[in-house]
Motif scaffolding. Structure first.
Motif, PDB file in Angstrom:
ATOM      1  N   ARG A 155     -10.381 -13.594  21.390  1.00  0.00           N
ATOM      2  CA  ARG A 155      -9.598 -14.509  20.533  1.00  0.00           C
ATOM      3  C   ARG A 155     -10.471 -15.666  20.049  1.00  0.00           C
ATOM      4  O   ARG A 155     -10.431 -16.034  18.866  1.00  0.00           O
ATOM      5  N   LEU A 156     -11.280 -16.224  20.952  1.00  0.00           N
ATOM      6  CA  LEU A 156     -12.174 -17.314  20.584  1.00  0.00           C
ATOM      7  C   LEU A 156     -13.206 -16.842  19.569  1.00  0.00           C
ATOM      8  O   LEU A 156     -13.456 -17.513  18.555  1.00  0.00           O
ATOM      9  N   ALA A 157     -13.791 -15.671  19.821  1.00  0.00           N
ATOM     10  CA  ALA A 157     -14.802 -15.133  18.907  1.00  0.00           C
ATOM     11  C   ALA A 157     -14.211 -14.842  17.537  1.00  0.00           C
ATOM     12  O   ALA A 157     -14.847 -15.085  16.506  1.00  0.00           O
ATOM     13  N   ALA A 158     -12.969 -14.325  17.503  1.00  0.00           N
ATOM     14  CA  ALA A 158     -12.323 -14.013  16.222  1.00  0.00           C
ATOM     15  C   ALA A 158     -12.070 -15.280  15.419  1.00  0.00           C
ATOM     16  O   ALA A 158     -12.291 -15.316  14.202  1.00  0.00           O
ATOM     17  N   GLY A 159     -11.606 -16.345  16.102  1.00  0.00           N
ATOM     18  CA  GLY A 159     -11.369 -17.610  15.404  1.00  0.00           C
ATOM     19  C   GLY A 159     -12.651 -18.180  14.818  1.00  0.00           C
ATOM     20  O   GLY A 159     -12.667 -18.657  13.670  1.00  0.00           O
ATOM     21  N   ILE A 160     -13.725 -18.124  15.586  1.00  0.00           N
ATOM     22  CA  ILE A 160     -15.029 -18.608  15.099  1.00  0.00           C
ATOM     23  C   ILE A 160     -15.510 -17.739  13.949  1.00  0.00           C
ATOM     24  O   ILE A 160     -16.051 -18.230  12.955  1.00  0.00           O
ATOM     25  N   MET A 161     -15.278 -16.422  14.073  1.00  0.00           N
ATOM     26  CA  MET A 161     -15.738 -15.489  13.045  1.00  0.00           C
ATOM     27  C   MET A 161     -15.055 -15.747  11.713  1.00  0.00           C
ATOM     28  O   MET A 161     -15.688 -15.666  10.653  1.00  0.00           O
ATOM     29  N   VAL A 162     -13.753 -16.066  11.735  1.00  0.00           N
ATOM     30  CA  VAL A 162     -13.030 -16.363  10.495  1.00  0.00           C
ATOM     31  C   VAL A 162     -13.653 -17.570   9.798  1.00  0.00           C
ATOM     32  O   VAL A 162     -13.863 -17.577   8.580  1.00  0.00           O
ATOM     33  N   THR A 163     -13.981 -18.606  10.586  1.00  0.00           N
ATOM     34  CA  THR A 163     -14.611 -19.814  10.022  1.00  0.00           C
ATOM     35  C   THR A 163     -15.966 -19.495   9.403  1.00  0.00           C
ATOM     36  O   THR A 163     -16.295 -19.971   8.308  1.00  0.00           O
ATOM     37  N   ILE A 164     -16.758 -18.675  10.095  1.00  0.00           N
ATOM     38  CA  ILE A 164     -18.081 -18.305   9.578  1.00  0.00           C
ATOM     39  C   ILE A 164     -17.947 -17.478   8.299  1.00  0.00           C
ATOM     40  O   ILE A 164     -18.715 -17.659   7.346  1.00  0.00           O
ATOM     41  N   LEU A 165     -16.957 -16.575   8.261  1.00  0.00           N
ATOM     42  CA  LEU A 165     -16.742 -15.763   7.067  1.00  0.00           C
ATOM     43  C   LEU A 165     -16.383 -16.632   5.860  1.00  0.00           C
ATOM     44  O   LEU A 165     -16.768 -16.328   4.732  1.00  0.00           O
ATOM     45  N   GLU A 166     -15.641 -17.715   6.120  1.00  0.00           N
ATOM     46  CA  GLU A 166     -15.299 -18.630   5.034  1.00  0.00           C
ATOM     47  C   GLU A 166     -16.548 -19.324   4.488  1.00  0.00           C
ATOM     48  O   GLU A 166     -16.680 -19.553   3.287  1.00  0.00           O
ATOM     49  N   ARG A 167     -17.470 -19.628   5.374  1.00  0.00           N
ATOM     50  CA  ARG A 167     -18.675 -20.360   4.962  1.00  0.00           C
ATOM     51  C   ARG A 167     -19.699 -19.435   4.326  1.00  0.00           C
ATOM     52  O   ARG A 167     -20.404 -19.828   3.391  1.00  0.00           O
ATOM     53  N   TYR A 168     -19.801 -18.218   4.836  1.00  0.00           N
ATOM     54  CA  TYR A 168     -20.771 -17.247   4.311  1.00  0.00           C
ATOM     55  C   TYR A 168     -20.019 -15.973   3.910  1.00  0.00           C
ATOM     56  O   TYR A 168     -19.931 -15.028   4.703  1.00  0.00           O
ATOM     57  N   PRO A 169     -19.484 -15.928   2.685  1.00  0.00           N
ATOM     58  CA  PRO A 169     -18.652 -14.795   2.252  1.00  0.00           C
ATOM     59  C   PRO A 169     -19.344 -13.431   2.351  1.00  0.00           C
ATOM     60  O   PRO A 169     -18.686 -12.411   2.528  1.00  0.00           O
TER      61      PRO A 169
END
Length: 233
Positions: A155-169
């Motif tokens: 869950r923690l990794a998924a939340g961080i991953m969503v943020t990273i995806l927003e920054r680096y499409p």
């Protein structure tokens, strides 16, 4: 089992869950990303609740649920569909504010569909997880403790991953590559179990070694990340 042995078993299971669930975290991230930002944590919360319930049921009824081989087959097929759909769908260069608002409303309307599909995929991964962790302990409380901590990491990794995806499409394409690869793995494992349980023809099984799967996953992540971070998207 004494406390020391139980603690070691829990740590091993947590480590296994963390390593084996890189693809799971990627799946969660790409599935909730189309939702409006304020709905993503809610979808992940329902997803984690479903993961606990389904992992618990999978552990309680391991000998039965492992026989339901088509769960992995269908879950894997859906993940491959997500990856292929992402690869071939039309991507507009830039949407206007009104179009973005319409897309957000459409995504919000599909909230419960996303939650249901998250839990379907959770079930497919639960079967996959049970096959691994049972080899390390037969104590239910030890297994469930390790799995529970592992799910929190997902869950923690998924939340961080969503943020990273927003920054680096560009990373979204890398994530979908991992999702498709994970789907192929689940499909092959489902077919392997089905050929043994349903067809009674184990020689028809197509086995994907775990070491090979992890190596390819690592290669996709490393090479894809180098491409995604090379210059701003």
């Amino acid at each position: 089992m004494d406390f020391g042995s139980a603690l070691i078993a829990i740590l091993v299971i947590v480590a296994l869950e963390a390593v084996l669930s890189v693809d799971n975290a990627m799946v969660l991230a790409v599935m909730v990303r189309p939702l409006p930002e304020h709905l993503r944590p809610k979808a992940l919360l329902y997803g984690i609740i479903g993961a606990y319930v389904l992992r618990g049921l999978a552990l309680l009824f391991a000998t039965i649920i492992i026989q339901i081989w088509w769960i992995q087959l269908l879950g894997g097929l859906y993940l491959v569909y997500l990856a292929v759909n992402h690869l071939f769908r039309h991507k507009p260069s830039q949407a206007s504010e009104s179009e973005q608002a319409q897309l957000q409303q459409a995504a919000a309307a599909s909230f419960w569909r996303v939650v249901v599909m998250i839990n379907v995929v959770d079930l497919a991964f639960a079967v996959d997880s049970v096959l691994v962790v049972i080899a390390f302990s037969r104590e239910f409380w030890v297994i469930f403790t390790g799995v529970a901590i592992g799910i929190l990491l997902i869950r923690l990794a998924a939340g961080i991953m969503v943020t990273i995806l927003e920054r680096y499409p560009r990373l979204e394409s890398v994530a979908y590559a991992v999702v498709g690869w994970a789907g192929l793995k689940l499909m092959l494992e489902g077919w392997e179990h089905g050929s043994e349980v349903w067809l009674h023809r184990p020689e028809l099984a197509l086995h994907l070694p775990q070491a090979f799967f992890l190596s390819v996953t690592f290669a996709i992540l490393v090479l894809g990340s180098l491409w995604a971070f090379r210059r701003p998207s």
